[in-house]
Design an enzyme around this catalytic site. Sequence first.
Site, PDB file in Angstrom:
ATOM      1  N   THR A  67      29.348 -16.242  50.023  1.00 36.40           N
ATOM      2  CA  THR A  67      28.273 -16.669  50.915  1.00 36.40           C
ATOM      3  C   THR A  67      28.127 -15.627  52.013  1.00 36.40           C
ATOM      4  O   THR A  67      28.713 -14.535  51.923  1.00 36.40           O
ATOM      5  CB  THR A  67      28.517 -18.122  51.410  1.00 36.40           C
ATOM      6  N   LYS A  71      26.859 -11.686  49.763  1.00 29.08           N
ATOM      7  CA  LYS A  71      26.183 -11.889  48.469  1.00 29.08           C
ATOM      8  C   LYS A  71      25.642 -10.603  47.846  1.00 29.08           C
ATOM      9  O   LYS A  71      25.490 -10.532  46.632  1.00 29.08           O
ATOM     10  CB  LYS A  71      25.033 -12.896  48.632  1.00 29.08           C
ATOM     11  N   ASN A  92      26.092 -15.278  44.016  1.00 25.01           N
ATOM     12  CA  ASN A  92      26.767 -16.317  44.824  1.00 25.01           C
ATOM     13  C   ASN A  92      28.017 -16.845  44.136  1.00 25.01           C
ATOM     14  O   ASN A  92      28.723 -17.668  44.699  1.00 25.01           O
ATOM     15  CB  ASN A  92      25.817 -17.464  45.185  1.00 25.01           C
ATOM     16  N   ASP A 107      22.065 -20.216  42.706  1.00 30.77           N
ATOM     17  CA  ASP A 107      21.202 -20.905  43.684  1.00 30.77           C
ATOM     18  C   ASP A 107      19.870 -21.327  43.051  1.00 30.77           C
ATOM     19  O   ASP A 107      19.451 -22.487  43.145  1.00 30.77           O
ATOM     20  CB  ASP A 107      20.913 -19.998  44.890  1.00 30.77           C
ATOM     21  N   GLY A 131       9.101 -18.143  53.000  1.00 31.11           N
ATOM     22  CA  GLY A 131      10.308 -17.344  53.221  1.00 31.11           C
ATOM     23  C   GLY A 131      10.493 -16.310  52.131  1.00 31.11           C
ATOM     24  O   GLY A 131       9.914 -16.427  51.033  1.00 31.11           O
ATOM     25  N   ALA A 132      11.292 -15.268  52.447  1.00 32.56           N
ATOM     26  CA  ALA A 132      11.557 -14.200  51.475  1.00 32.56           C
ATOM     27  C   ALA A 132      13.007 -13.731  51.564  1.00 32.56           C
ATOM     28  O   ALA A 132      13.328 -12.610  51.199  1.00 32.56           O
ATOM     29  CB  ALA A 132      10.604 -13.029  51.716  1.00 32.56           C
ATOM     30  N   GLY A 133      13.893 -14.601  52.060  1.00 27.74           N
ATOM     31  CA  GLY A 133      15.326 -14.276  52.158  1.00 27.74           C
ATOM     32  C   GLY A 133      16.039 -14.568  50.844  1.00 27.74           C
ATOM     33  O   GLY A 133      15.414 -14.649  49.776  1.00 27.74           O
ATOM     34  N   ALA A 135      17.546 -17.245  49.530  1.00 32.30           N
ATOM     35  CA  ALA A 135      17.190 -18.454  48.785  1.00 32.30           C
ATOM     36  C   ALA A 135      15.817 -18.279  48.131  1.00 32.30           C
ATOM     37  O   ALA A 135      15.612 -18.653  46.967  1.00 32.30           O
ATOM     38  CB  ALA A 135      17.194 -19.672  49.707  1.00 32.30           C
ATOM     39  N   GLY A 249      17.078 -30.772  49.597  1.00 33.13           N
ATOM     40  CA  GLY A 249      17.972 -29.652  49.299  1.00 33.13           C
ATOM     41  C   GLY A 249      19.344 -30.053  48.775  1.00 33.13           C
ATOM     42  O   GLY A 249      20.104 -29.193  48.327  1.00 33.13           O
TER      43      GLY A 249
HETATM   44  P1  NDP Z   1      18.072 -15.725  54.823  1.00 33.11           P
HETATM   45  O1  NDP Z   1      18.513 -15.434  56.212  1.00 33.11           O
HETATM   46  O2  NDP Z   1      18.291 -14.722  53.741  1.00 33.11           O
HETATM   47  O3  NDP Z   1      16.489 -16.035  54.838  1.00 33.11           O
HETATM   48  C1  NDP Z   1      15.902 -16.857  55.794  1.00 33.11           C
HETATM   49  C2  NDP Z   1      14.397 -16.854  55.603  1.00 33.11           C
HETATM   50  O4  NDP Z   1      13.861 -17.761  56.563  1.00 33.11           O
HETATM   51  C3  NDP Z   1      13.741 -15.500  55.847  1.00 33.11           C
HETATM   52  O5  NDP Z   1      12.692 -15.316  54.943  1.00 33.11           O
HETATM   53  C4  NDP Z   1      13.185 -15.643  57.264  1.00 33.11           C
HETATM   54  O6  NDP Z   1      12.012 -14.877  57.505  1.00 33.11           O
HETATM   55  C5  NDP Z   1      12.800 -17.099  57.260  1.00 33.11           C
HETATM   56  N1  NDP Z   1      12.685 -17.656  58.601  1.00 33.11           N
HETATM   57  C6  NDP Z   1      13.652 -17.785  59.541  1.00 33.11           C
HETATM   58  N2  NDP Z   1      13.148 -18.370  60.647  1.00 33.11           N
HETATM   59  C7  NDP Z   1      11.823 -18.613  60.405  1.00 33.11           C
HETATM   60  C8  NDP Z   1      10.761 -19.194  61.146  1.00 33.11           C
HETATM   61  N3  NDP Z   1      10.941 -19.671  62.385  1.00 33.11           N
HETATM   62  N4  NDP Z   1       9.552 -19.297  60.555  1.00 33.11           N
HETATM   63  C9  NDP Z   1       9.364 -18.835  59.300  1.00 33.11           C
HETATM   64  N5  NDP Z   1      10.308 -18.250  58.561  1.00 33.11           N
HETATM   65  C10 NDP Z   1      11.534 -18.155  59.093  1.00 33.11           C
HETATM   66  O7  NDP Z   1      18.739 -17.110  54.453  1.00 33.11           O
HETATM   67  P2  NDP Z   1      18.910 -17.751  53.004  1.00 33.11           P
HETATM   68  O8  NDP Z   1      17.680 -17.472  52.223  1.00 33.11           O
HETATM   69  O9  NDP Z   1      20.216 -17.409  52.444  1.00 33.11           O
HETATM   70  O10 NDP Z   1      18.972 -19.319  53.375  1.00 33.11           O
HETATM   71  C11 NDP Z   1      17.805 -19.990  53.819  1.00 33.11           C
HETATM   72  C12 NDP Z   1      18.130 -21.468  53.927  1.00 33.11           C
HETATM   73  O11 NDP Z   1      18.390 -21.981  52.642  1.00 33.11           O
HETATM   74  C13 NDP Z   1      19.363 -21.777  54.786  1.00 33.11           C
HETATM   75  O12 NDP Z   1      19.063 -22.853  55.619  1.00 33.11           O
HETATM   76  C14 NDP Z   1      20.412 -22.163  53.767  1.00 33.11           C
HETATM   77  O13 NDP Z   1      21.303 -23.115  54.296  1.00 33.11           O
HETATM   78  C15 NDP Z   1      19.542 -22.771  52.676  1.00 33.11           C
HETATM   79  N6  NDP Z   1      20.161 -22.729  51.362  1.00 33.11           N
HETATM   80  C16 NDP Z   1      20.279 -23.907  50.688  1.00 33.11           C
HETATM   81  C17 NDP Z   1      20.847 -23.932  49.448  1.00 33.11           C
HETATM   82  C18 NDP Z   1      20.967 -25.246  48.750  1.00 33.11           C
HETATM   83  O14 NDP Z   1      21.723 -25.296  47.772  1.00 33.11           O
HETATM   84  N7  NDP Z   1      20.267 -26.284  49.150  1.00 33.11           N
HETATM   85  C19 NDP Z   1      21.343 -22.712  48.787  1.00 33.11           C
HETATM   86  C20 NDP Z   1      21.107 -21.513  49.558  1.00 33.11           C
HETATM   87  C21 NDP Z   1      20.545 -21.540  50.806  1.00 33.11           C
HETATM   88  P3  NDP Z   1      12.044 -13.331  58.037  1.00 33.11           P
HETATM   89  O15 NDP Z   1      12.447 -12.511  56.866  1.00 33.11           O
HETATM   90  O16 NDP Z   1      10.649 -13.070  58.435  1.00 33.11           O
HETATM   91  O17 NDP Z   1      13.016 -13.310  59.156  1.00 33.11           O
END
Ligand code: NDP
Length: 284
Positions: A67, A71, A92, A107, A131-133, A135, A249
């Site tokens: 995590t 990753k 992961n 995931d 989002g584009a992170g 997940a 989730g």
């Molecule tokens: P990352 O940090 O890789 O990505 C976060 C994303 O959220 C980015 O695209 C970011 O945008 C966006 N973001 C953050 N703040 C804002 C905002 N205020 N408005 C709009 N977009 C926003 O995190 P992960 O992708 O790893 O995780 C994301 C979520 O998913 C977490 O809460 C995690 O706990 C959850 N998760 C749940 C899982 C499950 O099994 N249910 C598994 C994996 C994750 P930008 O790039 O522009 O900053």
Amino acid sequence: MSKNYRSELVGAFGDPIDENPTGVMEEAAFAAKGLDFRYLTINVKQGSLKAAMEGIRAMNFRGINLTIPHKVEVLQYLDELSEAAEIIGAVNMVVNRNGRLWGENTDGKGYLTSLKNAGISPAGKNITILGAGGAARAISVECALAGAKKITIANIEKEQGEVLVELLRKRTSAEAEFVMWDEPVEIPADTYILSNATSVGLFPNVDQKPDINYDSILSSMVVTDVIFNDPNSLFLQEAVKRGAKTINGLGMLVNQGALNFTLWTGVEAPINVMTDMLKKEFGL
Ligand code: NDP
């Protein structure tokens, strides 16, 4: 009579990791299936992952979860990758196959299973992802590999969003489009699945929701959230008000844990035990 006092070891490397409840869920599953496995929740700081992965081989761990922040870095310490992990560019979970380390990303597969359990398939459908992170990458790639027609990515940060769209276009057969998220996002009316894959709404920020035009959510849509704590997010509450079907989730979390369980043990996962244990941990 000889006895075996040695347990098989799996676990998780991350930082922060203290509040990660996965171990409780996996250990409940091992107990339910009578398996002598232990899941260790281990704080591995940035800069120490190489040594920690050497430890996996040295101590003959059966596998490990990765995590934040490991990753992506972990890829360079692995021998093999699944197709999806290679496209997503993140892992992961790792399985130790007789000293060869194989990386997978469960995931997005956990997400697909939670859709399937609700009778939903992305095949031939349009998906909008917020989002584009990490997940979002996992969910979008798996939906595309499962035959989604078109994937729309909305992200605040332009480059990260465009990189993901480019990846989907190059490596999958889905159409992909980027939407700049600089004002409340309008959800395209032809969206079948709307997925919040941002961290907005995660505990303790349970009073926050993604900045979209909620009136553009239609009752024909399936609205999903990656947020599992609190699973009844404000985002999903708004979708319910518009008559949409919702999926929280928790399903994604349990199902990725179940896939990991099976990949490590070769045994079918006791999903109900795992779900109940997680709900208990979250006080639900
Ligand atoms: P990352 O940090 O890789 O990505 C976060 C994303 O959220 C980015 O695209 C970011 O945008 C966006 N973001 C953050 N703040 C804002 C905002 N205020 N408005 C709009 N977009 C926003 O995190 P992960 O992708 O790893 O995780 C994301 C979520 O998913 C977490 O809460 C995690 O706990 C959850 N998760 C749940 C899982 C499950 O099994 N249910 C598994 C994996 C994750 P930008 O790039 O522009 O900053």
